[in-house]
Design an enzyme around this catalytic site. Structure first.
Site, PDB file in Angstrom:
ATOM      1  N   ARG A 202      15.367  -5.329  28.982  1.00 46.19           N
ATOM      2  CA  ARG A 202      15.275  -5.061  27.536  1.00 46.19           C
ATOM      3  C   ARG A 202      15.515  -6.349  26.754  1.00 46.19           C
ATOM      4  NH1 ARG A 202      19.222  -1.244  27.095  1.00 46.19           N
ATOM      5  NH2 ARG A 202      17.925   0.312  28.077  1.00 46.19           N
TER       6      ARG A 202
ATOM      7  N   ASN B 193      21.183   1.889  24.746  1.00 45.84           N
ATOM      8  CA  ASN B 193      22.436   1.212  25.057  1.00 45.84           C
ATOM      9  C   ASN B 193      22.771   1.484  26.511  1.00 45.84           C
ATOM     10  OD1 ASN B 193      24.120  -0.197  23.228  1.00 45.84           O
ATOM     11  ND2 ASN B 193      24.314   1.657  21.992  1.00 45.84           N
TER      12      ASN B 193
ATOM     13  N   SER C 167      22.339   6.935  24.282  1.00 44.79           N
ATOM     14  CA  SER C 167      21.453   7.189  25.409  1.00 44.79           C
ATOM     15  C   SER C 167      21.076   5.877  26.054  1.00 44.79           C
ATOM     16  CB  SER C 167      20.197   7.908  24.941  1.00 44.79           C
ATOM     17  OG  SER C 167      19.373   6.968  24.288  1.00 44.79           O
ATOM     18  N   LYS C 168      20.783   5.965  27.340  1.00 45.53           N
ATOM     19  CA  LYS C 168      20.553   4.736  28.096  1.00 45.53           C
ATOM     20  C   LYS C 168      19.274   4.022  27.658  1.00 45.53           C
ATOM     21  CE  LYS C 168      18.353   6.948  32.038  1.00 45.53           C
ATOM     22  NZ  LYS C 168      18.473   7.426  33.382  1.00 45.53           N
ATOM     23  N   ARG C 169      18.464   4.700  26.883  1.00 44.86           N
ATOM     24  CA  ARG C 169      17.260   4.036  26.384  1.00 44.86           C
ATOM     25  C   ARG C 169      17.604   2.978  25.347  1.00 44.86           C
ATOM     26  NH1 ARG C 169      11.756   6.375  26.561  1.00 44.86           N
ATOM     27  NH2 ARG C 169      11.786   7.208  28.652  1.00 44.86           N
TER      28      ARG C 169
END
Ligand code: GLU
Length: 493
Positions: free
Chosen positions: A468, A256, A252-254
């Site tokens: 991030r 990766n 998931s984009k959270r």
């Protein structure tokens, strides 16, 4: 029988590596059997679908060499291949199911549905809403009908019992009817839901094999029943394992970057990305790690897919990409790749409007723009020294911005600016002070052009990955306890 496979992506957001992964296996399976591979766009959810997102799917799959035989942009005998252009088709099938007693009009309001669900819960009944629950007295139906009340069309489903789903890789799976609700087929605005449109289109497009992600297994009972109701033969099903983050959670984009555009912008080669996706749960008969799409097509056997969740590990991908760069390109070819990738006129024309005003000599350009052609920036904790924010504020600015940017649908300058301004105001931080750490996260320095413009040029996934990275560099890994605290402060804004 001609084998026909398809992918059916919904054009929302950036093109996902998972879409390319499923496309690759559908393409290989179709080619292996001398069949056709179709691309259908499932855009019945008009509020979420976007044309740029559809174009990005076409472009990124083509960039990876995953070509389709029929699709919205190439045509074919079974078109149109965009569900929004097939709207007129679905209603008649829903009506047909009403006539044969397999579907019904449901006038229940959203509040009533909530009440019904709450009622079941109160009684300790753990099952989906069934036609039996939804039924209204005949006179009430007549009343609502006369008042032109909105309705949906739902399918009839059994109350209980088991259903068997046959899967090419998983064999026969037994699922419970108990958990299958009286699925809406046609919404009150006349648009079909995924389930109706998907089954009708797979049938009309003569799809013989449905290879899709395992997240669709729970939809299979409804689909099987719909095929039975219509009296159509169901395609053979094959649910491929989901790609996972290194911590085994669903990719998931959270955690990766998931967008193909990110990997493109990072400078991965399409050959290496396809190769790596081909390694996801699948292996060559001789187990070699490096192979081309042509080699994979030649050796493809669906039974070589193993079901353990394949880990999409960016470090492994980088290693493989390095092999491709060093072993498969001479300097001429590599020069061409670099020109295609970033050092081209089109890119320069996008970047120069932002850089020109800051240039005295041409040599000023490279330092100004190098962050756009970089991957992860070389930040360290000193990069964030001298800010007007304390450590907690810095953490909040970066984390909250990240959350906002994850939720942002429209990736343009104004939308990004609006989000950042609102966030700064609600955190009671001057916009100027708020933006400084973002400049550092995105461009590595504050002496760069507008951070919003930079984010637009970098795209959502690359921008998020940099924020991030900045967060981890400036504040260390955020532990569970810290995360809870941040979430609380965020929802209190
Ligand atoms: N539209 C669905 C998706 O977004 C298609 C699922 C399927 O392949 O049936 O993935």
């Amino acid at each position: 029988m001609t084998v026909r496979t398809r992918i059916a992506p919904s054009p929302t957001g950036d093109p996902h590596v998972g879409t390319a992964y499923i496309a690759l296996f559908n393409l290989c399976f179709a080619r292996k059997h001398g069949g056709q591979f179709i691309l259908r766009i499932e855009d019945t959810d008009q509020t979420r679908s976007a044309t740029d997102s559809e174009q990005a799917i076409f472009d990124s799959l083509r960039w990876m060499g995953l070509e389709w035989d029929e699709g919205p942009d190439v045509g074919g005998d079974f078109g149109p291949y965009r569900q929004s252009e097939r709207k007129h088709i679905y209603g008649q099938y829903a009506e047909q199911l009403i006539e044969t007693g397999h579907a019904f009009r449901c006038y229940r309001s959203a509040e009533e549905l909530d009440e019904l669900r709450a009622g079941l819960k109160e009684q300790g009944i753990n099952r989906a809403l069934k036609p039996y629950d939804l039924e209204l007295p005949k006179d009430e139906v007549a009343k609502r009908e006369a008042a032109n009340a909105p309705y949906v069309i739902r399918m009839n489903v059994p109350m209980e019992g088991k259903v068997e789903i046959d899967d090419m890789l998983r064999g026969v799976m037994e699922l419970d009817w108990n958990l299958v609700d009286a699925q809406i087929l046609l919404k009150s605005d006349g648009m079909p839901t995924y389930h109706l449109a998907n089954v009708v289109d797979d049938h009309l497009m003569e799809i013989t094999h449905v290879l899709r992600g395992e997240e669709w297994i729970n939809s299979a009972p409804k689909h099987k029943l719909l095929y039975e109701y219509f009296g159509w033969e169901m395609p053979v099903l094959c649910h491929l394992p989901l790609l996972r983050n290194p911590d085994k959670s669903k990719l998931s984009k959270r955690k990766n970057p998931t967008s193909i555009l990110y990997y493109q912008r990072m400078g991965y080669l399409p050959e290496a990305l396809v190769n790596y996706l081909g390694r996801m749960g699948w292996s060559m008969p001789d187990e070699r790690e490096k192979f081309s799409l042509a080699e994979m097509l030649e050796q493809f056997d669906i039974q070589r897919v193993s079901l353990g969740g394949p880990i999409f590990d960016v470090e492994k991908l980088s290693w493989l990409n390095g092999l491709w760069i060093r072993e498969d390109f001479n300097t001429e070819q590599l020069a061409d790749r670099l020109i295609d990738w970033a050092l081209n006129r089109q890119n320069l024309l996008q970047v120069l409007p932002h850089a020109q005003q800051r240039m005295e000599t041409l040599s000023d350009f490279a330092p100004l723009a190098s962050f756009l052609a970089s991957g992860t920036l070389p930040l360290n904790s000193d990069s964030f020294a001298g800010l007007k924010l304390d450590e907690e504020q810095l953490k909040q600015v970066l984390q909250f911005t990240l959350w906002r940017m994850e939720a942002l649908r429209q990736w343009d300058r104004d939308a990004i600016f609006e989000e950042l301004k609102t966030l700064a105001t609600s955190m009671d931080i001057k916009l100027k002070d708020f933006l400084v750490p973002l400049f550092i996260a995105i461009a590595g320095t504050t002496a760069s052009f507008s951070v919003m413009d930079s984010m637009v040029l970098l795209g959502p996934d690359m921008s998020r990955a940099r924020i991030r990275h900045a967060l981890n560099t400036a504040c260390g890994e955020i532990g569970k306890k810290q995360l809870k605290k941040l979430e609380k402060a965020y929802s209190a804004l």
